[in-house]
Design a protein around this motif. Structure first.
Motif, PDB file in Angstrom:
ATOM      1  N   GLU A  15      13.825  19.661   6.862  1.00 10.86           N
ATOM      2  CA  GLU A  15      13.806  18.027   6.613  1.00 10.86           C
ATOM      3  C   GLU A  15      14.916  17.563   7.624  1.00 10.86           C
ATOM      4  O   GLU A  15      14.778  16.263   7.762  1.00 10.86           O
ATOM      5  N   LEU A  16      15.426  18.248   8.480  1.00 10.59           N
ATOM      6  CA  LEU A  16      16.368  17.773   9.436  1.00 10.59           C
ATOM      7  C   LEU A  16      16.002  18.190  10.956  1.00 10.59           C
ATOM      8  O   LEU A  16      15.673  19.713  11.069  1.00 10.59           O
ATOM      9  N   SER A  17      15.882  17.496  11.910  1.00  8.72           N
ATOM     10  CA  SER A  17      15.736  18.077  13.238  1.00  8.72           C
ATOM     11  C   SER A  17      17.123  18.659  13.709  1.00  8.72           C
ATOM     12  O   SER A  17      18.035  18.637  13.205  1.00  8.72           O
ATOM     13  N   ASP A  18      16.955  19.405  14.785  1.00  5.98           N
ATOM     14  CA  ASP A  18      18.149  20.041  15.579  1.00  5.98           C
ATOM     15  C   ASP A  18      19.154  18.979  15.869  1.00  5.98           C
ATOM     16  O   ASP A  18      20.360  19.387  15.850  1.00  5.98           O
ATOM     17  N   ILE A  19      18.697  17.956  16.268  1.00  7.83           N
ATOM     18  CA  ILE A  19      19.507  17.026  16.709  1.00  7.83           C
ATOM     19  C   ILE A  19      20.273  16.458  15.363  1.00  7.83           C
ATOM     20  O   ILE A  19      21.701  16.191  15.332  1.00  7.83           O
ATOM     21  N   GLU A  20      19.900  16.011  14.424  1.00  6.42           N
ATOM     22  CA  GLU A  20      20.409  15.547  13.071  1.00  6.42           C
ATOM     23  C   GLU A  20      21.317  16.693  12.544  1.00  6.42           C
ATOM     24  O   GLU A  20      22.625  16.257  12.229  1.00  6.42           O
TER      25      GLU A  20
END
Length: 194
Positions: A15-20
């Protein structure tokens, strides 16, 4: 003195990218680092200016005692618990390639934007010295700052505003002692690179 280190490694999420994930972890880390009054440094081993990413690993430096206390504080942060793997504290290794450590200078890059230009225009208009030449000189001066640095998006604890923390990480030949800010960065103090 920086004698030990440990790493926080982002866990990939559906549900979340590495950036987030890195944004959230840096926010939690900032809350904890403020208590150490400039004694803990940071670097990003997977930092890439070309790809404009901090990468998925945060390496923290300090004394063994400071890092143990920091780990305990980070264990209270659910974001860190849920989205990272906290590695063991280890002594900083010596490298053999040049007889010692290579060093990194990790610093915050501050930029001037249109809001700063508007504030300057308002202030200088009230003083009666604002004109188009002053405006062009400010744009020329502030326009030299490149916004092509890796960054993370954070929220200010003091005023609640969202902002971008631009990060410049570069190699330097010599070690420089000094204090780090509440993000673990410095304009002069270095951390080891290995």
């Amino acid at each position: 003195m920086l004698t030990h280190y440990f790493e926080l490694r982002a866990i990939p999420q559906l549900e979340l990218s590495d950036i987030e994930v890195m944004n959230q972890v840096m926010q939690s880390l900032h809350y904890c680092l403020a208590k150490y009054q400039g004694q803990i440094g940071i670097c990003f081993p997977c930092y890439s200016k070309k790809r404009q990413t901090l990468g998925g690993i945060i390496r923290l430096f300090g004394t063994e005692q400071q890092l143990n206390a920091l780990k305990q504080a980070l264990n209270q942060q659910y974001i860190v618990q849920d989205y990272t793997i906290m590695m063991a504290i280890q002594p900083i290794p010596m490298t053999k390639d040049d007889g010692g450590h290579r060093y990194l200078l990790v610093s915050r890059v501050r930029t001037k934007g249109m809001s700063a230009l508007r504030r300057s225009e308002k202030r200088l208009t009230a003083q009666g010295v604002w004109n188009e030449d002053v405006r062009q000189a400010m744009i020329k001066k502030w326009g030299d700052v490149s916004l092509s640095y890796p960054h993370c998006h954070l929220k200010s604890v003091s005023n609640g505003q969202h902002f971008i923390l631009w990060v410049n990480q570069r190699f330097v030949a010599k070690e420089h002692a000094g204090n780090f800010n509440s993000y673990g960065m410095s304009q002069s103090a270095t951390v080891p690179h290995f």
